[in-house]
Each structure stands twice: as structure tokens, then as C-alpha cells.
Motif scaffolding. Structure first.
Motif, PDB file in Angstrom:
ATOM      1  N   LEU A   1     -53.812 -20.102  21.393  1.00 15.92           N
ATOM      2  CA  LEU A   1     -54.644 -18.894  21.334  1.00 15.92           C
ATOM      3  C   LEU A   1     -54.212 -17.891  22.391  1.00 15.92           C
ATOM      4  CD1 LEU A   1     -58.112 -20.573  20.720  1.00 15.92           C
ATOM      5  CD2 LEU A   1     -56.958 -18.977  19.182  1.00 15.92           C
ATOM      6  N   GLU A   2     -53.954 -18.372  23.594  1.00 14.61           N
ATOM      7  CA  GLU A   2     -53.529 -17.459  24.657  1.00 14.61           C
ATOM      8  C   GLU A   2     -52.235 -16.756  24.298  1.00 14.61           C
ATOM      9  OE1 GLU A   2     -53.697 -19.643  28.432  1.00 14.61           O
ATOM     10  OE2 GLU A   2     -55.844 -19.892  27.986  1.00 14.61           O
ATOM     11  N   ALA A   3     -51.309 -17.487  23.713  1.00 12.44           N
ATOM     12  CA  ALA A   3     -50.050 -16.864  23.308  1.00 12.44           C
ATOM     13  C   ALA A   3     -50.323 -15.752  22.307  1.00 12.44           C
ATOM     14  CB  ALA A   3     -49.118 -17.908  22.706  1.00 12.44           C
ATOM     15  N   LEU A   4     -51.177 -16.033  21.321  1.00 10.05           N
ATOM     16  CA  LEU A   4     -51.446 -15.040  20.290  1.00 10.05           C
ATOM     17  C   LEU A   4     -52.184 -13.832  20.857  1.00 10.05           C
ATOM     18  CD1 LEU A   4     -52.408 -17.439  17.385  1.00 10.05           C
ATOM     19  CD2 LEU A   4     -50.272 -16.187  17.670  1.00 10.05           C
ATOM     20  N   TYR A   5     -53.107 -14.079  21.787  1.00 10.01           N
ATOM     21  CA  TYR A   5     -53.809 -12.951  22.405  1.00 10.01           C
ATOM     22  C   TYR A   5     -52.888 -12.162  23.311  1.00 10.01           C
ATOM     23  CZ  TYR A   5     -58.431 -13.950  20.606  1.00 10.01           C
ATOM     24  OH  TYR A   5     -59.499 -14.104  19.765  1.00 10.01           O
ATOM     25  N   GLY A   6     -51.921 -12.863  23.900  1.00  5.86           N
ATOM     26  CA  GLY A   6     -51.026 -12.198  24.848  1.00  5.86           C
ATOM     27  C   GLY A   6     -49.856 -11.486  24.200  1.00  5.86           C
ATOM     28  N   ALA A   7     -49.647 -11.716  22.905  1.00  9.33           N
ATOM     29  CA  ALA A   7     -48.486 -11.118  22.249  1.00  9.33           C
ATOM     30  C   ALA A   7     -48.841  -9.763  21.659  1.00  9.33           C
ATOM     31  CB  ALA A   7     -47.996 -12.043  21.144  1.00  9.33           C
ATOM     32  N   ASP A   8     -47.827  -8.941  21.440  1.00 13.14           N
ATOM     33  CA  ASP A   8     -48.102  -7.629  20.857  1.00 13.14           C
ATOM     34  C   ASP A   8     -47.652  -7.541  19.404  1.00 13.14           C
ATOM     35  OD1 ASP A   8     -45.538  -7.938  21.615  1.00 13.14           O
ATOM     36  OD2 ASP A   8     -45.249  -5.901  22.374  1.00 13.14           O
ATOM     37  N   GLY A   9     -47.362  -8.679  18.824  1.00 13.18           N
ATOM     38  CA  GLY A   9     -47.002  -8.685  17.411  1.00 13.18           C
ATOM     39  C   GLY A   9     -46.971 -10.122  16.940  1.00 13.18           C
ATOM     40  N   PRO A  10     -46.673 -10.336  15.668  1.00 14.67           N
ATOM     41  CA  PRO A  10     -46.629 -11.704  15.149  1.00 14.67           C
ATOM     42  C   PRO A  10     -45.565 -12.539  15.859  1.00 14.67           C
ATOM     43  CG  PRO A  10     -46.392 -10.089  13.360  1.00 14.67           C
ATOM     44  CD  PRO A  10     -46.378  -9.335  14.641  1.00 14.67           C
ATOM     45  N   LEU A  11     -45.857 -13.807  16.072  1.00 14.79           N
ATOM     46  CA  LEU A  11     -45.012 -14.733  16.822  1.00 14.79           C
ATOM     47  C   LEU A  11     -44.555 -15.890  15.966  1.00 14.79           C
ATOM     48  CD1 LEU A  11     -47.101 -15.357  20.065  1.00 14.79           C
ATOM     49  CD2 LEU A  11     -45.051 -13.937  19.791  1.00 14.79           C
ATOM     50  N   SER A  12     -43.363 -16.379  16.221  1.00 16.61           N
ATOM     51  CA  SER A  12     -42.941 -17.627  15.586  1.00 16.61           C
ATOM     52  C   SER A  12     -43.545 -18.795  16.355  1.00 16.61           C
ATOM     53  CB  SER A  12     -41.423 -17.737  15.616  1.00 16.61           C
ATOM     54  OG  SER A  12     -40.974 -17.895  16.939  1.00 16.61           O
ATOM     55  N   ALA A  13     -43.675 -19.927  15.657  1.00 19.05           N
ATOM     56  CA  ALA A  13     -44.185 -21.141  16.303  1.00 19.05           C
ATOM     57  C   ALA A  13     -43.311 -21.496  17.500  1.00 19.05           C
ATOM     58  CB  ALA A  13     -44.205 -22.283  15.298  1.00 19.05           C
ATOM     59  N   GLU A  14     -42.035 -21.324  17.322  1.00 18.83           N
ATOM     60  CA  GLU A  14     -41.070 -21.580  18.388  1.00 18.83           C
ATOM     61  C   GLU A  14     -41.398 -20.799  19.664  1.00 18.83           C
ATOM     62  OE1 GLU A  14     -37.772 -23.163  17.169  1.00 18.83           O
ATOM     63  OE2 GLU A  14     -37.638 -23.713  19.292  1.00 18.83           O
ATOM     64  N   ARG A  15     -41.662 -19.521  19.517  1.00 19.55           N
ATOM     65  CA  ARG A  15     -41.967 -18.706  20.699  1.00 19.55           C
ATOM     66  C   ARG A  15     -43.271 -19.133  21.335  1.00 19.55           C
ATOM     67  NH1 ARG A  15     -42.203 -12.647  20.754  1.00 19.55           N
ATOM     68  NH2 ARG A  15     -42.121 -12.967  22.985  1.00 19.55           N
ATOM     69  N   VAL A  16     -44.229 -19.533  20.505  1.00 21.62           N
ATOM     70  CA  VAL A  16     -45.491 -20.023  21.053  1.00 21.62           C
ATOM     71  C   VAL A  16     -45.225 -21.290  21.855  1.00 21.62           C
ATOM     72  CG1 VAL A  16     -47.763 -20.971  20.495  1.00 21.62           C
ATOM     73  CG2 VAL A  16     -46.868 -19.025  19.190  1.00 21.62           C
ATOM     74  N   ALA A  17     -44.436 -22.201  21.275  1.00 22.48           N
ATOM     75  CA  ALA A  17     -44.147 -23.469  21.946  1.00 22.48           C
ATOM     76  C   ALA A  17     -43.424 -23.242  23.268  1.00 22.48           C
ATOM     77  CB  ALA A  17     -43.324 -24.365  21.043  1.00 22.48           C
ATOM     78  N   GLU A  18     -42.637 -22.206  23.315  1.00 26.99           N
ATOM     79  CA  GLU A  18     -41.906 -21.917  24.554  1.00 26.99           C
ATOM     80  C   GLU A  18     -42.750 -21.133  25.540  1.00 26.99           C
ATOM     81  OE1 GLU A  18     -38.430 -20.135  22.977  1.00 26.99           O
ATOM     82  OE2 GLU A  18     -37.510 -22.098  22.627  1.00 26.99           O
ATOM     83  N   GLY A  19     -44.013 -20.908  25.194  1.00 31.47           N
ATOM     84  CA  GLY A  19     -44.910 -20.217  26.104  1.00 31.47           C
ATOM     85  C   GLY A  19     -44.503 -18.784  26.349  1.00 31.47           C
ATOM     86  N   LEU A  20     -44.125 -18.088  25.277  1.00 33.31           N
ATOM     87  CA  LEU A  20     -43.692 -16.696  25.383  1.00 33.31           C
ATOM     88  C   LEU A  20     -42.649 -16.532  26.480  1.00 33.31           C
ATOM     89  CD1 LEU A  20     -47.060 -14.726  25.126  1.00 33.31           C
ATOM     90  CD2 LEU A  20     -45.568 -15.475  23.291  1.00 33.31           C
ATOM     91  N   GLU A  21     -41.589 -17.275  26.355  1.00 34.10           N
ATOM     92  CA  GLU A  21     -40.483 -17.200  27.330  1.00 34.10           C
ATOM     93  C   GLU A  21     -40.922 -17.438  28.765  1.00 34.10           C
ATOM     94  OE1 GLU A  21     -40.592 -14.318  24.961  1.00 34.10           O
ATOM     95  OE2 GLU A  21     -39.654 -15.870  23.737  1.00 34.10           O
ATOM     96  N   GLY A  22     -41.828 -18.402  28.949  1.00 35.04           N
ATOM     97  CA  GLY A  22     -42.165 -18.776  30.318  1.00 35.04           C
ATOM     98  C   GLY A  22     -43.437 -18.161  30.886  1.00 35.04           C
ATOM     99  N   ARG A  23     -44.034 -17.242  30.162  1.00 37.11           N
ATOM    100  CA  ARG A  23     -45.266 -16.643  30.671  1.00 37.11           C
ATOM    101  C   ARG A  23     -46.421 -17.646  30.637  1.00 37.11           C
ATOM    102  NH1 ARG A  23     -47.619 -12.291  28.463  1.00 37.11           N
ATOM    103  NH2 ARG A  23     -46.442 -11.678  26.614  1.00 37.11           N
ATOM    104  N   LEU A  24     -46.310 -18.626  29.772  1.00 36.94           N
ATOM    105  CA  LEU A  24     -47.321 -19.671  29.661  1.00 36.94           C
ATOM    106  C   LEU A  24     -46.594 -21.011  29.688  1.00 36.94           C
ATOM    107  CD1 LEU A  24     -49.373 -18.240  26.623  1.00 36.94           C
ATOM    108  CD2 LEU A  24     -50.200 -18.416  28.969  1.00 36.94           C
ATOM    109  N   PRO A  25     -47.315 -22.091  29.983  1.00 35.14           N
ATOM    110  CA  PRO A  25     -46.665 -23.412  29.926  1.00 35.14           C
ATOM    111  C   PRO A  25     -46.131 -23.672  28.525  1.00 35.14           C
ATOM    112  CG  PRO A  25     -48.917 -23.570  30.796  1.00 35.14           C
ATOM    113  CD  PRO A  25     -48.718 -22.159  30.382  1.00 35.14           C
TER     114      PRO A  25
END
Lengths: 163, 163
Positions: free
Chosen positions: A37-61
Motif C-alpha cells: 500500500l505504501e508503495a502505491l500511495y508513494g508512486a505517481d503512476g501505475p507500478l509493476s509488481a517488480e518495482r513494488v517488491a524492490e521498494g521503489l528502488e530503495g525508498r521502502l524495504p
DNA sequence: TAGTTTTTGCGACTCGTTCGCAGTTACGCA
DNA sequence: TGCGTAACTGCGAACGAGTCGCAAAAACTA
């Protein structure tokens, strides 16, 4: 739960609100779930599962990819999340709140997000002519964008046709 | 040849005519290649590479899947073949000859094939409003078909939402 | 018919996604 | 406050669709 219901969009304007909605249907607010949820709230557009898993390139665990997929699915069943297939490449996930639809360019792959009402005239045209009720939220409307139309006057495209 | 050109549709009304077109650009008419063409001529709709490789469930000799993909690609470069992505599932290949576009139902996955001109009014509407030139030949127009619209009056769909 | 060049068929590999399962963790209740 | 029991995690293995490398086999050409 046996039926995999697609619920109507559910507006939640914060992670805590979303968590509330989860709890209301007996779902748990695990750390991994909150992270999605944090990844989705923190993103400015649709995200791939991969990017979510990577914590938006390190911004999240970072988290486990399989769990991310399972959580995205759960959140989608609840109606908090929606996914799109913008051409090739992985599916992209976003918060469901505002009803968006997508136009994508077949040539440069640019994505234009439009509010559903903006497509009403198109929808009417298609409905009257074919009886279909078009929806460009899950699969976008694909075509040539204005830029690529002007570029293709005279000479052909030079990008690899990743078709 | 370095550039992977998408050629304009090339009409060939028989395998032999298609073979002729191949030879004109220095390509060979191998057995495997003819088999792909025969499958496409023998089918009544777009086919997956898998189905081609299996020889249309035994009506033709089976062939190697990788070769089928390579041949479909070659035939597409030449302009004899075209492929569509009808929602989820594998890409589907068909002879390029008549310029077709597709409408598919998001719910029951029914496919309606329409001649390009039939979509001109829709195209005009989209072009005027967004500047996009929509194309539903490679990615279809997705929506609810008439049947599924009437079915969804009152009760929800019962098919698994294979989304 | 020999030579050259394309094409084949096989296996191994990628990418996106799902599944199975043992181990963990969140929540409901005492 | 801790305890039981579901829901959930994280891992690895498997999936389907598609691609790639490579040595062996065919197709055209001279």
C-alpha cells in the motif's frame, strides 16, 4: 471465499484508511501488505509488481515478489487496487480511487491517463454502432499519439517494432 | 537485413502465391515454412503459435515451436501475416490480407472482427478529441459485448475473473 | 553436383506470474 | 497478557509464452 469477485473501486486516501477497509472484511494488516500500500500511495503512476517488491528502488524495504503479487491480488479483490496492461511488459498496478482510463501509443509507448467521462463520446459512438460498452481501464485504447503521427509524415518509424 | 520493418499487408490467396512472394525477397520455401502457411490458410480465425506447431490438432504434421515463431516473424516482416493480442493468453496470428480490426469482450472473451472502415466514426471521434489515431488491429478494442451487458443487469458475472 | 547460405530442430534460457508448503505473525478471546 | 488459530509470509520450484545459440540439415545457385 471461493468466488474471485472484482469489487467496485474503493476510495481510501491513506494507508490507514485502506487498512481499515481490509480489517472490515477480516483481512489482516501485515507488514508486507502495508508495504504494498505504501508503495502505491508513494508512486505517481501505475507500478509493476517488480518495482513494488524492490521498494521503489530503495525508498521502502524490499519484499518478496510472490507475496507482492498475492497482496496486489487481494487488494484488487477488495477494490482498493486496479491493474492495467499497457501493451507488452508486465501488468501495472495503481490505487483504484479515481476512475481512470488509458490511451497508449503503439509507436512510442507514451501513456495518457484520462478521466472516464472524457471518453463518454467515444463510448456512445461504439455503443450505438456495435452494442459494445468499451472500457479502457484494464486494456487501454491503443493507437498513434499526436507526436508519432506527425513524425510518420514522410518517413517510417525507426524504433524497433517491439510488437 | 538489420531493420525489422513492418511491411504493408500483402495479399496472397494461396500458399503458392505466398511462396512466390517469399522467393521474391530471397527467402526460401522450406517445408516448415509451408506448414505454417498451410495452417494459416486452413484456419478460420487467428491461431496461436502453439496450435500451428501442433498442426491444427493433427490435421497437419507437427513442427518445432521455435521454428514456428521464427517463421511467423519472417512472414510478418514480409507482410503476409499479422498478429493480435486479444487480452490475456498467447498472441494470435492470421493472414494479413483483409484489413481487420477486433472488438473483444472483457467478460466472455468473445471476439468480433470488423472491417477497418466500420471503425472510422470511432476513429474520427478519438482523433478529434485526443489527437490519437486509434488502431484496433494489433490490440483490440476491449469492452462488454451486448450479451454480457444484458446479463449483467441485476446480477454479477459468475465466470472467474481471469483478469 | 558442389558450394553457399538459409533454415531447422533441439535445448537452454528469459521474463512475468503462480503454486506448494513449512514456518511465522496478526488478530480474537480468555 | 498471553494463547490458539486462522491468515499470511518467504522461499523454491514450476508455469506459459517467447527467444537464443548452435551444430546439423535443407534449399537454392552456379
Amino acid at each position: 471465499m471461493t468466488t474471485t469477485h472484482r469489487s467496485p473501486a474503493l476510495a481510501a486516501t491513506s494507508v490507514e484508511e485502506a487498512v481499515e477497509a481490509l480489517r472490515e472484511r477480516g483481512l489482516r494488516a501485515s507488514a508486507a501488505r502495508r508495504l504494498v500500500l505504501e508503495a502505491l500511495y508513494g508512486a505517481d503512476g501505475p507500478l509493476s509488481a517488480e518495482r513494488v517488491a524492490e521498494g521503489l528502488e530503495g525508498r521502502l524495504p524490499r519484499s518478496d515478489l510472490a507475496s507482492v503479487y498475492r497482496n496486489l491480488e487481494t487488494l484488487e479483490e477488495v477494490g482498493l487496487v486496479r491493474h492495467v496492461h499497457l501493451g507488452h511488459g508486465p501488468g501495472l498496478y495503481a490505487l483504484a480511487a479515481p476512475e481512470h482510463e488509458y490511451l497508449v501509443c503503439e509507436s512510442c509507448h507514451a501513456v495518457r491517463t484520462v478521466a472516464s467521462e472524457e471518453l463518454d463520446a467515444v463510448r456512445t459512438q461504439v455503443r450505438e454502432q456495435f452494442g459494445y460498452e468499451p472500457r479502457f481501464a484494464h486494456f487501454p485504447l491503443v493507437g498513434l499519439c499526436p507526436d508519432c503521427i506527425s513524425e510518420s509524415h514522410g518517413h517510417e518509424e525507426r524504433k524497433r517494432a517491439h510488437s
